[in-house]
Write an enzyme that holds these catalytic residues in place. Structure first.
Site, PDB file in Angstrom:
ATOM      1  N   TYR A 120       0.846  -1.208   0.000  1.00  0.00           N
ATOM      2  CA  TYR A 120       0.000   0.000   0.000  1.00  0.00           C
ATOM      3  C   TYR A 120       0.875   1.249   0.000  1.00  0.00           C
ATOM      4  O   TYR A 120       0.661   2.186  -0.788  1.00  0.00           O
ATOM      5  CB  TYR A 120      -0.916  -0.034   1.222  1.00  0.00           C
ATOM      6  CG  TYR A 120      -1.886   1.119   1.340  1.00  0.00           C
ATOM      7  CD1 TYR A 120      -3.069   1.126   0.599  1.00  0.00           C
ATOM      8  CD2 TYR A 120      -1.633   2.180   2.195  1.00  0.00           C
ATOM      9  CE1 TYR A 120      -3.965   2.173   0.716  1.00  0.00           C
ATOM     10  CE2 TYR A 120      -2.528   3.227   2.319  1.00  0.00           C
ATOM     11  CZ  TYR A 120      -3.698   3.220   1.579  1.00  0.00           C
ATOM     12  OH  TYR A 120      -4.583   4.263   1.686  1.00  0.00           O
TER      13      TYR A 120
HETATM   14  N1  LIG Z   1      -9.867   5.184   4.685  1.00  0.00           N
HETATM   15  C1  LIG Z   1      -8.675   5.685   4.937  1.00  0.00           C
HETATM   16  O1  LIG Z   1      -8.220   5.771   6.092  1.00  0.00           O
HETATM   17  C2  LIG Z   1      -7.841   6.224   3.813  1.00  0.00           C
HETATM   18  C3  LIG Z   1      -6.738   7.040   4.115  1.00  0.00           C
HETATM   19  C4  LIG Z   1      -5.944   7.527   3.077  1.00  0.00           C
HETATM   20  C5  LIG Z   1      -6.254   7.215   1.768  1.00  0.00           C
HETATM   21  N2  LIG Z   1      -7.339   6.410   1.514  1.00  0.00           N
HETATM   22  C6  LIG Z   1      -7.611   6.093   0.117  1.00  0.00           C
HETATM   23  O2  LIG Z   1      -8.898   6.568  -0.232  1.00  0.00           O
HETATM   24  C7  LIG Z   1      -9.446   5.743  -1.269  1.00  0.00           C
HETATM   25  C8  LIG Z   1     -10.832   5.267  -0.878  1.00  0.00           C
HETATM   26  O3  LIG Z   1     -10.742   4.548   0.346  1.00  0.00           O
HETATM   27  P1  LIG Z   1     -12.022   4.171   1.220  1.00  0.00           P
HETATM   28  O4  LIG Z   1     -11.566   4.208   2.629  1.00  0.00           O
HETATM   29  O5  LIG Z   1     -13.214   4.971   0.811  1.00  0.00           O
HETATM   30  O6  LIG Z   1     -12.196   2.634   0.796  1.00  0.00           O
HETATM   31  P2  LIG Z   1     -13.523   1.734   0.667  1.00  0.00           P
HETATM   32  O7  LIG Z   1     -13.030   0.330   0.735  1.00  0.00           O
HETATM   33  O8  LIG Z   1     -14.566   2.176   1.609  1.00  0.00           O
HETATM   34  O9  LIG Z   1     -14.021   2.068  -0.820  1.00  0.00           O
HETATM   35  C9  LIG Z   1     -13.210   1.759  -1.938  1.00  0.00           C
HETATM   36  C10 LIG Z   1     -14.092   1.682  -3.171  1.00  0.00           C
HETATM   37  O10 LIG Z   1     -13.243   1.302  -4.273  1.00  0.00           O
HETATM   38  C11 LIG Z   1     -13.866   0.230  -4.977  1.00  0.00           C
HETATM   39  N3  LIG Z   1     -12.858  -0.614  -5.606  1.00  0.00           N
HETATM   40  C12 LIG Z   1     -11.966  -1.440  -4.977  1.00  0.00           C
HETATM   41  N4  LIG Z   1     -11.248  -2.097  -5.898  1.00  0.00           N
HETATM   42  C13 LIG Z   1     -11.673  -1.679  -7.121  1.00  0.00           C
HETATM   43  C14 LIG Z   1     -11.321  -2.002  -8.441  1.00  0.00           C
HETATM   44  N5  LIG Z   1     -10.367  -2.906  -8.709  1.00  0.00           N
HETATM   45  N6  LIG Z   1     -11.964  -1.382  -9.476  1.00  0.00           N
HETATM   46  C15 LIG Z   1     -12.932  -0.477  -9.223  1.00  0.00           C
HETATM   47  N7  LIG Z   1     -13.326  -0.139  -7.978  1.00  0.00           N
HETATM   48  C16 LIG Z   1     -12.701  -0.735  -6.934  1.00  0.00           C
HETATM   49  C17 LIG Z   1     -14.641  -0.529  -3.900  1.00  0.00           C
HETATM   50  O11 LIG Z   1     -15.653  -1.374  -4.456  1.00  0.00           O
HETATM   51  C18 LIG Z   1     -15.181   0.618  -3.057  1.00  0.00           C
HETATM   52  O12 LIG Z   1     -16.404   1.106  -3.549  1.00  0.00           O
HETATM   53  C19 LIG Z   1      -8.447   4.600  -1.476  1.00  0.00           C
HETATM   54  O13 LIG Z   1      -7.617   4.899  -2.565  1.00  0.00           O
HETATM   55  C20 LIG Z   1      -7.651   4.606  -0.189  1.00  0.00           C
HETATM   56  O14 LIG Z   1      -6.376   4.064  -0.334  1.00  0.00           O
HETATM   57  C21 LIG Z   1      -8.133   5.926   2.494  1.00  0.00           C
END
Ligand SMILES: NC(=O)c1ccc[n+]([C@@H]2O[C@H](COP(=O)([O-])OP(=O)(O)OC[C@H]3O[C@@H](n4cnc5c(N)ncnc54)[C@H](O)[C@@H]3O)[C@@H](O)[C@H]2O)c1
Length: 246
Positions: free
Chosen positions: A153
């Site tokens: 990641y």
């Molecule tokens: N939640 C955190 O603490 C956090 C912190 C920093 C960055 N992020 C980043 O923010 C973004 C969203 O995270 P989140 O927490 O909302 O995650 P989440 O798991 O709640 O949502 C992720 C979404 O991406 C979709 N997805 C996953 N794989 C996929 C694929 N191969 N093709 C198309 N869609 C796909 C999932 O179905 C889901 O709807 C990510 O890139 C994550 O790395 C999250």
């Protein structure tokens, strides 16, 4: 759907089904954007709510041909794309590198980093030709600082930052900007993949002492996407509660 007038703002938001992507998509829709909601799991998009002016596009962003098909469908529906938000991502398991399976490494890199290449290589020339556009890539504070036990990641998110800086320079002067956001830990379904210890350790590193919220992320994306954010490209905007030191 008939093709839209060229002054109707449109956006692709990947991973728009839930979590941060859903929040970004809903915020942009309230500002008048039509949203192409791309996701591998479209079931939460059965109820579109604020997103009703857009459409739902099943896609696996890790797969180049799936992204090509999704982009073709989006152009067919909208005619043009003003904004690309690369948000879809997975965390992967929490374990040291010596236990990390090779195929899991490859999948995390494919979903979190290759995906940004797959979308940008199609969307950037389209925006360049139109002389206008915004790309916002969702990285992570972990991409800047690293974090133990999530090597794939962290590497993928660092890669997203490097890719964004590079394409920003390729696009400079074309009217298209490309920037990253680097959120700290945010309470979403991604938490399900993390251990309690990992969540607590991440929270403890935030000087403000709380988790980031989805509306805070969506507000920053909306501003980076706006005409007001006109002279910043290749930058990583932190949402870190004071954690980021550079
Ligand atoms: N939640 C955190 O603490 C956090 C912190 C920093 C960055 N992020 C980043 O923010 C973004 C969203 O995270 P989140 O927490 O909302 O995650 P989440 O798991 O709640 O949502 C992720 C979404 O991406 C979709 N997805 C996953 N794989 C996929 C694929 N191969 N093709 C198309 N869609 C796909 C999932 O179905 C889901 O709807 C990510 O890139 C994550 O790395 C999250």
């Amino acid at each position: 759907m008939n093709q839209l007038k060229s002054d109707t703002r449109t956006a692709i938001v990947t991973g728009a089904g839930r979590g941060i992507g859903r929040g970004i998509a809903e915020r942009l829709a309230r500002e008048g954007y039509r949203i192409a909601c791309w996701d591998i799991d479209c079931s939460p998009l059965d109820t579109l709510g604020d997103l009703h002016t857009g459409f739902v596009q099943p896609v696996d962003v890790a797969d180049a041909s799936s992204v090509e098909a999704a982009f073709a469908a989006t152009l067919e529906a909208f005619g043009h794309v003003d904004l690309l938000v690369n948000n879809a991502g997975i965390n992967g398991p929490v374990m040291p590198i010596w236990e990390y399976p090779v195929d899991t490494w490859n999948r995390v890199l494919a979903v979190d980093l290759n995906s940004v290449f797959h979308t940008c290589r199609l969307v950037a020339p389209h925006m360049r030709e139109r002389g206008n556009g915004r790309i916002v890539n969702v990285a992570s504070i972990v991409g800047k600082e690293g974090h133990p036990n999530i090597c794939a990641y962290a590497a993928a998110k660092a890669g997203v930052i490097g890719l964004t800086k590079s394409i920003a320079r390729e696009l400079a002067g074309s009217g298209v900007t490309a920037n990253c956001i680097a959120p700290a830990i945010t309470e979403t379904d991604l938490f399900r993949e993390m251990t309690k210890e990992h969540i607590e350790a991440s929270k403890a590193r935030i000087p403000m002492g709380r988790f980031l919220t989805i509306p805070e992320i969506a507000a920053m994306v909306a501003w980076i996407a706006s005409d007001e954010c006109s002279f910043t490209t290749g930058f990583t905007f932190d949402l870190s509660g004071g954690r980021a030191t550079y």
